[in-house]
Write a protein that holds these residues in place. Structure first.
Motif, PDB file in Angstrom:
ATOM      1  N   ASP A 105      76.063  71.436  65.934  1.00 53.43           N
ATOM      2  CA  ASP A 105      76.859  71.206  67.139  1.00 53.43           C
ATOM      3  C   ASP A 105      77.133  72.520  67.865  1.00 53.43           C
ATOM      4  N   TYR A 157      74.044  73.787  69.706  1.00 52.53           N
ATOM      5  CA  TYR A 157      73.876  73.131  71.001  1.00 52.53           C
ATOM      6  C   TYR A 157      74.839  73.728  72.035  1.00 52.53           C
ATOM      7  N   CYS A 158      76.099  73.880  71.660  1.00 55.74           N
ATOM      8  CA  CYS A 158      77.095  74.411  72.594  1.00 55.74           C
ATOM      9  C   CYS A 158      76.728  75.808  73.062  1.00 55.74           C
ATOM     10  N   ASP A 206      68.567  63.925  64.932  1.00 56.73           N
ATOM     11  CA  ASP A 206      69.797  63.255  65.363  1.00 56.73           C
ATOM     12  C   ASP A 206      70.187  63.591  66.795  1.00 56.73           C
ATOM     13  N   TYR A 207      69.255  64.122  67.565  1.00 56.93           N
ATOM     14  CA  TYR A 207      69.633  64.584  68.907  1.00 56.93           C
ATOM     15  C   TYR A 207      70.165  63.481  69.822  1.00 56.93           C
ATOM     16  N   THR A 247      72.235  61.136  69.252  1.00 61.96           N
ATOM     17  CA  THR A 247      73.674  61.047  68.993  1.00 61.96           C
ATOM     18  C   THR A 247      74.377  62.346  69.336  1.00 61.96           C
ATOM     19  N   ARG A 248      73.763  63.464  68.983  1.00 61.20           N
ATOM     20  CA  ARG A 248      74.417  64.758  69.170  1.00 61.20           C
ATOM     21  C   ARG A 248      74.608  65.076  70.655  1.00 61.20           C
ATOM     22  N   LYS A 271      77.873  63.878  72.135  1.00 56.77           N
ATOM     23  CA  LYS A 271      79.176  64.373  71.687  1.00 56.77           C
ATOM     24  C   LYS A 271      79.897  65.044  72.855  1.00 56.77           C
ATOM     25  N   PRO A 272      81.200  64.796  73.010  1.00 61.64           N
ATOM     26  CA  PRO A 272      81.925  65.261  74.201  1.00 61.64           C
ATOM     27  C   PRO A 272      81.778  66.746  74.494  1.00 61.64           C
ATOM     28  N   GLU A 273      81.885  67.609  73.469  1.00 62.58           N
ATOM     29  CA  GLU A 273      81.821  69.044  73.710  1.00 62.58           C
ATOM     30  C   GLU A 273      80.429  69.488  74.164  1.00 62.58           C
ATOM     31  N   ILE A 274      79.419  68.728  73.772  1.00 64.94           N
ATOM     32  CA  ILE A 274      78.052  69.033  74.196  1.00 64.94           C
ATOM     33  C   ILE A 274      77.778  68.427  75.560  1.00 64.94           C
TER      34      ILE A 274
END
Length: 284
Positions: free
Chosen positions: A150, A153-154, A184-185, A187-188, A191-194
């Motif tokens: 995670d 990605y960020c 798993d991209y 779903t990832r 994610k809100p922060e991404i």
């Protein structure tokens, strides 16, 4: 869609000037012509400026930053010669694909001043000077060093944002390359922060009127969709961002492959297939 022309906003890597590509640049240009491309951006990788930042295969081959700079010089000269030679058959952009390691914000402008490319493709292949797209092992090692997938990605999207803001590249290359070895991209990415970083970056791309590269190379490596993935592509369409196919070809065998699929996908999402061309850099 039936009238959509073949173009590539990000392509033309050749074995002549790229260690992980094949074939001679002129033969690649001729192949684009034979396949009926109306224009193509030849976007060779910029040279690494330190030994530590060279790709593993470049290090194994004994390359040095000095050699890569000299080879890149030869690339720009050759590409501009071919640009003139085949001007009556195809529009060629003599461009370059950048990197975002330490001090890129001074190194890349220096290269632009020296070589005067028609445009740049703004790509991210390094996160905090650690490569992630060479192999699954490298990807996993970099994720661990950054603090997890995670966070990887960020950091990727933060670096991408700063690069876009700093350099304003005519083309943003393979926007979500960071998913390259992540099963798993789907779903990832949600994610809100991404996702908030993705939306932020897209808003900047729209504000600056840049082109996003619909990069087909992932399909050659077994992926089910190009870079940009479907959910991001949908947001880009809603923002009315220009998205243009890029074959990211690394040899004759890659040219035109999956291009019809790309055009069909973009048309299905509602993108114009009257392709926007890159803004050419003007020089004094």
């Amino acid at each position: 869609m039936a009238n959509a022309k073949y173009v590539s906003v990000h392509g033309g890597h050749s074995g002549e000037f790229c260690h992980h590509a094949k074939d001679q640049l002129e033969k690649i240009i001729l192949s684009y012509i034979n396949h009926g491309f109306s224009w193509v951006g030849i976007t060779e990788h910029v040279p690494g400026f330190s030994q530590e930042l060279l790709y593993p295969d470049q290090q194994e081959a004994g390359f040095t930053p000095e050699f890569l700079l000299e080879r890149f010089d030869r690339y720009m000269q050759k590409c501009k010669q071919l640009q003139v030679k085949y001007a009556d058959q195809i529009k060629i952009y003599a461009a370059m694909e950048i990197e975002t390691y330490t001090d890129y914000d001074s190194f890349i402008p220096a290269l632009i001043t020296r070589f005067k490319p028609d445009y740049i493709v703004g790509s991210v292949h390094y996160v905090d000077d650690l490569g992630f797209d060479y192999s699954k092992q490298q990807y996993d090692n970099t994720a661990e060093a950054i603090g997890g997938y995670d966070e990887l990605y960020c950091r990727y999207f933060d670096i991408q944002y700063n690069m876009i803001k700093t350099l304003q590249p005519a083309v943003v290359g393979h926007f979500d390359l960071i998913r390259i070895f992540d099963e798993d991209y789907p779903t990832r990415l949600m994610k809100p922060e991404i996702m908030k970083r993705i939306v932020r970056n897209l808003e900047l791309i729209k504000e600056l009127d840049l082109i996003m590269d619909f990069n087909l190379r992932s399909l050659l490596k077994g992926a089910t969709e190009p870079y940009i993935s479907g959910p991001i592509l949908k947001i880009a369409r809603e923002m009315d961002i220009a998205v243009v196919p890029g074959d990211d070809s690394h040899g004759l065998a890659n040219i035109q492959i999956n291009m019809d699929q790309a055009i069909a996908t973009l048309a299905e999402y509602g993108f114009s297939t009257n392709w926007q061309q890159p803004k050419v850099i003007t020089y004094e």
